[in-house]
Design a protein around this motif. Structure first.
Motif, PDB file in Angstrom:
ATOM      1  N   UNK A  85      53.203  71.641  58.484  1.00 54.97           N
ATOM      2  CA  UNK A  85      53.005  73.035  58.414  1.00 54.97           C
ATOM      3  C   UNK A  85      51.894  73.371  59.849  1.00 54.97           C
ATOM      4  N   UNK A  86      50.705  72.953  59.671  1.00 55.18           N
ATOM      5  CA  UNK A  86      50.092  73.068  60.900  1.00 55.18           C
ATOM      6  C   UNK A  86      50.225  73.511  62.425  1.00 55.18           C
TER       7      UNK A  86
ATOM      8  N   UNK B 235      52.774  81.064  52.178  1.00 56.03           N
ATOM      9  CA  UNK B 235      51.528  81.795  53.009  1.00 56.03           C
ATOM     10  C   UNK B 235      50.609  82.079  53.213  1.00 56.03           C
ATOM     11  N   UNK B 236      49.771  80.497  53.084  1.00 60.93           N
ATOM     12  CA  UNK B 236      48.881  79.760  54.238  1.00 60.93           C
ATOM     13  C   UNK B 236      49.074  80.693  55.270  1.00 60.93           C
TER      14      UNK B 236
ATOM     15  N   UNK C 250      48.257  81.375  47.852  1.00 58.27           N
ATOM     16  CA  UNK C 250      49.003  80.660  48.330  1.00 58.27           C
ATOM     17  C   UNK C 250      50.119  80.435  48.566  1.00 58.27           C
ATOM     18  N   UNK C 251      50.815  80.657  46.897  1.00 55.67           N
ATOM     19  CA  UNK C 251      51.674  80.287  46.468  1.00 55.67           C
ATOM     20  C   UNK C 251      53.020  81.624  46.439  1.00 55.67           C
TER      21      UNK C 251
ATOM     22  N   UNK D 119      59.656  68.626  48.586  1.00 56.17           N
ATOM     23  CA  UNK D 119      59.293  69.451  49.441  1.00 56.17           C
ATOM     24  C   UNK D 119      57.674  70.447  49.237  1.00 56.17           C
ATOM     25  N   UNK D 120      57.218  70.046  48.154  1.00 60.08           N
ATOM     26  CA  UNK D 120      56.089  70.987  47.936  1.00 60.08           C
ATOM     27  C   UNK D 120      54.943  70.077  47.786  1.00 60.08           C
TER      28      UNK D 120
ATOM     29  N   UNK E   6      55.048  67.871  49.168  1.00 62.48           N
ATOM     30  CA  UNK E   6      54.945  67.443  51.565  1.00 62.48           C
ATOM     31  C   UNK E   6      54.088  68.356  52.039  1.00 62.48           C
ATOM     32  N   UNK E   7      54.730  69.568  51.796  1.00 64.56           N
ATOM     33  CA  UNK E   7      53.741  71.665  52.255  1.00 64.56           C
ATOM     34  C   UNK E   7      52.783  70.961  52.010  1.00 64.56           C
TER      35      UNK E   7
ATOM     36  N   UNK F 290      50.323  69.579  54.448  1.00 66.14           N
ATOM     37  CA  UNK F 290      50.079  70.272  55.771  1.00 66.14           C
ATOM     38  C   UNK F 290      49.079  71.404  55.601  1.00 66.14           C
ATOM     39  N   UNK F 291      49.025  71.885  54.007  1.00 63.64           N
ATOM     40  CA  UNK F 291      48.063  73.084  53.393  1.00 63.64           C
ATOM     41  C   UNK F 291      46.636  72.304  53.669  1.00 63.64           C
TER      42      UNK F 291
ATOM     43  N   UNK G 142      45.127  69.855  55.135  1.00 62.77           N
ATOM     44  CA  UNK G 142      45.022  70.177  56.572  1.00 62.77           C
ATOM     45  C   UNK G 142      44.121  71.328  57.049  1.00 62.77           C
ATOM     46  N   UNK G 143      45.122  72.150  57.101  1.00 62.26           N
ATOM     47  CA  UNK G 143      44.964  73.145  57.389  1.00 62.26           C
ATOM     48  C   UNK G 143      43.486  74.479  56.259  1.00 62.26           C
ATOM     49  N   UNK G 144      43.285  73.670  55.425  1.00 62.10           N
ATOM     50  CA  UNK G 144      42.806  74.519  54.409  1.00 62.10           C
ATOM     51  C   UNK G 144      40.961  73.677  53.912  1.00 62.10           C
TER      52      UNK G 144
ATOM     53  N   UNK H 229      46.811  62.021  54.438  1.00 66.22           N
ATOM     54  CA  UNK H 229      48.119  61.092  55.020  1.00 66.22           C
ATOM     55  C   UNK H 229      49.237  61.235  53.913  1.00 66.22           C
ATOM     56  N   UNK H 230      50.034  61.776  54.603  1.00 65.49           N
ATOM     57  CA  UNK H 230      51.987  62.045  53.505  1.00 65.49           C
ATOM     58  C   UNK H 230      52.284  60.995  53.721  1.00 65.49           C
TER      59      UNK H 230
END
Lengths: 432, 407
Positions: free
Chosen positions: A345-346, A380-381, B87-88, B121-122, B124-125, B128-129, B131-133, B140-141
């Motif tokens: 995502x990043x 959305x993020x 966020x979803x 996939x959820x 997994x993603x 990444x969320x 990592x961002x938040x 670690x994935x």
């Protein structure tokens, strides 16, 4: 007074590439229809992480179930196919591409040209960026009783292709995929043929990137989302690495170059688009069942999509990747690893921010499709992040790929209109 | 319909220790804000706590780093989701919403990192969320191989585990030694055996160890050190076996599909109250993923042994691909488990929008049907509050099983 002669209409040139693509598709489906008689081998596989050059080097005909599903959506057949699959116990909650494809199979497996698609000799499962692919081919294996070959492509969680991941994919190609293709065809792997196809791929990729990047101009000569899904058709499907595809992209580039020279905007299904008023980046796949209506909601308001991420699911060529004939298996591995939805995502946020900047976009619009968590979970993020970093407004709509029950035209149009008004208001505010 | 006697409460007379254990398990299972983890960290200064999402994560590695492995399983029905919803999109399961809510409200501040295993996939993603938040937090994935070949998938997994081992060592401040890893594997082998022993007791005499109780005991393991949880499981088994609860004649069922987002406790109780005795389930799939002991021989690299156990004895559950050469057909493992547990039927219970469970279900349902086992299915969310329709459905299912088995 003599009227200034109008610039030469681009239509005939545009038609040339379109006609070529149409002929390519017709020929491909004719070969598929004849496969039971000709003995041609058929492999079902997926768009992200497809190994078309490798299949072509064995003279194998690829079938892409995702493409079947989207075409069924555009032909208004998906509703009955999905209903058929749900009648057989498939949940309403899951991917409608899968159900549409299964329903099509259950209804006779008739493709877009009206001919029956042949059964697969092999299900080549390129597990790239989408968990559902695994289950999809387990389901098809039950339907067709065909062997399955898994190519596990690790996710790029840290945003980079690691040597370990690349080596793992190369080893699978060498030790699993190629032997499986040799088994079904009875032919030996011919690396020189593969190199030749890869060389043609790189040629086509170069032209495609030039076409996509033309949208950086004002006005953009193309629509980088709705229009570009047609442009990526050959390279995402059965034609990457063919002479036909190379010729198609050469012609397309020439046509777009000509539009640039003439200062023309995109051509839509309703004719040339009016003045460009909004430039948008779009994240997420389109809706296929109401594709034209969906597109009209944009072009009727003067909104052009200058860049999109959906057109990168089958390869991120605009990021610089080219198939390299000198490293045939390594380059296929790197291609698979780099597909858009296989990226963290990043990384996806970085791509979007870059698009916003390079294409001078007014905003980011997310089309969140119910079917595809690979795309949708976290969008959305991503939207918030892009807004924060670029200062440009984001818009969000929800629909589906091929299930018409999840495309509410009035709601989608209201949201798009409101979003475009917001951009307009911000512009006025900035100009005040 | 058969009226179950043990579906709601622990045994009465003379059952104080059992009741106390179950109440402790209940408190720990409801500890979604991770107070127990905070307490553990306060008692063990300088040591790390690392969470993991469902399904399989090598908790042995966290343990070998001197850390506390923590199960991150969402908020259940006790958390009001506000920020998480923002966020979803509409069409997604509930677990990521409540998990993110807890991350954003600070409940997971005590975690030094989180592992997101390859599940869907959820999840997994969601990595990444995170990592961002939550920048600065270890994320670690964990990809797992879909090839069963030791020299291919095994090598890949070994590399993934080695990376994880190195990173956890850095997080903990000291590299993880082979000896520490062997000791941790032994601790988890004991844990796996303790779980299987309780499952065996329940399969043999479900009235002694009702599933709602076992569910609480299993969930307590999310926040307890493995040694304590093993002890709890063993104690529970002894107390339940000696509880003297009266026999009940219920329909014996396997509950499957609930391996990630957890059904609310009330749903398990509802199924039992309706006349079904759950004799096997996948509610603790992550803890039971590897069948049997890992038990690395003295001359084998313990990390390689862990990878080998994953390949050779990992459950080919809905989150995994079943290769052509797996030696079994789709759904066969479920049928075997059902037979082993003496089940008379199968309940497919999947979280709404759970791709792995729902995509798998038509295939496994077909295998179950071919094996002559009746089945029924419903969907739930972790915060489902309306159980009456499920009660009617599973009650009718139990009745049907009883009628046909008596015929």
């Amino acid at each position: 007074m003599t009227a200034t002669p109008l610039p030469a209409a681009p239509a005939p040139q545009k038609d040339r590439s379109q006609e070529r693509q149409k002929a390519m598709l017709a020929e491909h489906f004719a070969r598929l229809a004849a496969a039971p008689e000709t003995g041609a081998k058929v492999v079902y596989t997926f768009v992200p992480g497809n190994l078309t050059e490798l299949l072509l080097s064995f003279d194998i005909l690829p079938v892409l179930p995702e493409i079947n599903a989207l075409q069924s959506g555009m032909r208004q057949r998906s509703r009955e196919f999905i209903r058929e699959a749900e009648k057989r116990g498939h949940s309403e909650d899951v991917c409608t591409y899968v159900k549409c494809d299964l329903g099509m199979k259950l209804k006779g497996n008739v493709g877009p040209t009206g001919d029956r698609l042949p059964n697969p000799d092999l299900l080549l499962l390129s597990y790239t960026g989408c968990f559902t692919f695994m289950k999809w081919f387990e389901l098809l294996r039950e339907e067709y009783r065909a062997p399955t070959c898994m190519l596990h492509v690790p996710y790029q969680a840290d945003g980079k292709v690691t040597p370990s991941a690349r080596d793992y994919v190369v080893r699978q190609l060498r030790e699993e995929v190629i032997p499986a293709l040799e088994r079904i065809t009875g032919r030996a792997y011919d690396e020189d043929r593969l190199r030749e196809h890869l060389r043609r791929s790189a040629e086509a990729e170069e032209d495609l990137v030039r076409v996509l990047r033309s949208a950086r101009r004002r006005p953009s000569p193309i629509d980088g989302y709705f229009g570009a899904v047609y442009y990526v058709g050959p390279i995402f499907s059965s034609f990457r690495g063919t002479a036909d595809a190379a010729a198609y992209y050469r012609e397309l580039r020439e046509e777009v170059d000509e539009r640039v020279r003439l200062g023309l905007g995109p051509v839509t299904p309703d004719g040339p688009m009016g003045p460009e008023r909004f430039r948008l980046v779009v994240e997420g796949p389109p809706n296929w069942t109401s594709f034209r209506e969906f597109w009209r909601m944009f072009h009727a308001e003067g909104a052009v999509c200058v860049a999109s991420t959906y057109t990168k699911v089958g390869g991120t060529y605009d990021e610089g990747f080219r198939h390299d004939p000198d490293r045939p298996l390594e380059t296929l591995a790197e291609y698979c690893l780099g597909c858009y939805t296989n990226r963290s995502l990043p990384t996806r946020v970085d791509v979007l921010c870059r698009y916003m900047d390079e294409y001078e976009a007014d905003g980011l619009l997310v089309n969140s499709v119910k079917s595809c968590n690979s795309f949708s979970a976290g969008q959305l993020l991503m939207l918030r992040e892009v807004e924060r970093r670029t200062g440009k407004p984001g818009g969000f709509i929800e629909s589906d790929l091929v299930d018409p029950r999840y495309f509410s035209a009035a709601n989608v149009k209201n949201r798009i209109d409101a979003y475009l008004q917001m951009i307009e208001q911000r512009r006025r505010g900035a100009g005040a | 319909m058969v009226a179950p006697l043990n579906a709601d409460q622990p045994a009465a007379a003379g059952a104080a220790p059992l009741q106390a254990l179950v109440e402790r398990a209940r408190a720990l299972s409801e500890d979604v804000q991770l107070e127990a983890v905070r307490a553990w960290k306060a008692a063990h200064p300088g040591r790390i706590a690392v969470g993991s999402l469902p399904v399989w994560a090598p908790r042995e590695l966290i343990h070998a780093a001197g850390g506390l492995p923590v199960g991150v399983r969402g908020g259940g029905d006790g958390v009001e989701v506000v920020r998480g919803d923002a966020y979803f999109q509409s069409y997604i399961c509930q677990l990521p919403r409540s998990t993110l809510e807890l991350a954003l409200d600070g409940s997971y501040d005590c975690l030094d990192g989180v592992i997101f295993p390859s599940t869907c996939d959820v999840i997994r993603n969601l990595s990444g969320m995170w990592q961002l938040l939550l920048p600065g937090k270890y994320v670690r994935y964990l990809d797992v191989p879909q090839s069963l070949r030791e020299d291919l998938g095994g090598r890949f997994l070994e590399h993934e585990l080695r990376t994880l081992r190195d990173e956890l060592g850095q997080l903990a401040g000291a590299p993880i030694s082979d000896d520490a890893l062997r000791a941790s594997i032994a601790a988890y082998d004991a844990h796996r055996r303790a779980i299987e022993d309780v499952y065996a007791l329940r399969a043999a005499t479900p009235w002694l160890a009702p599933s709602w109780e076992l569910y609480l005991v299993l969930r307590a393991g999310d926040v307890l050190p493995v040694e304590e949880h093993t002890a709890m499981l063993r104690e529970y088994r002894e107390l339940a076996a000696a509880s003297g609860r009266p026999m009940e004649d219920q329909a014996r069922v396997v509950l499957t599909g609930a391996f990630c987002e957890r059904p609310p406790l009330g749903l398990i109780q509802t199924v039992e109250r309706s006349g079904c005795a759950i004799v096997d389930d996948d509610l603790a799939l992550g803890l039971r993923f590897i069948r049997g002991d890992v038990a690395p021989p003295p001359d084998e690299d313990p990390l390689a042994a862990l990878a080998r156990a994953f390949l050779a004895r990992g459950r080919r559950c809905p989150t995994m691909f079943l290769p052509d050469d797996a030696g079994q057909a789709k759904g066969e493992a479920l049928v075997e488990d059902a037979r082993r547990a003496g089940a008379e039927g199968v309940i497919f219970a999947a979280a709404s929008f759970c791709d792995p469970a729902l995509l798998d279900q038509p295939m496994t349902a077909k295998a179950v049907e071919a094996a002559g086992l009746p089945s029924t299915s419903f969907k739930y969310a972790e915060n489902t509050g309306q159980f009456q329709p499920i009660r009617e459905q599973t009650g009718a299912f139990a009745d049907a099983i009883k009628i046909w088995s008596d015929a």
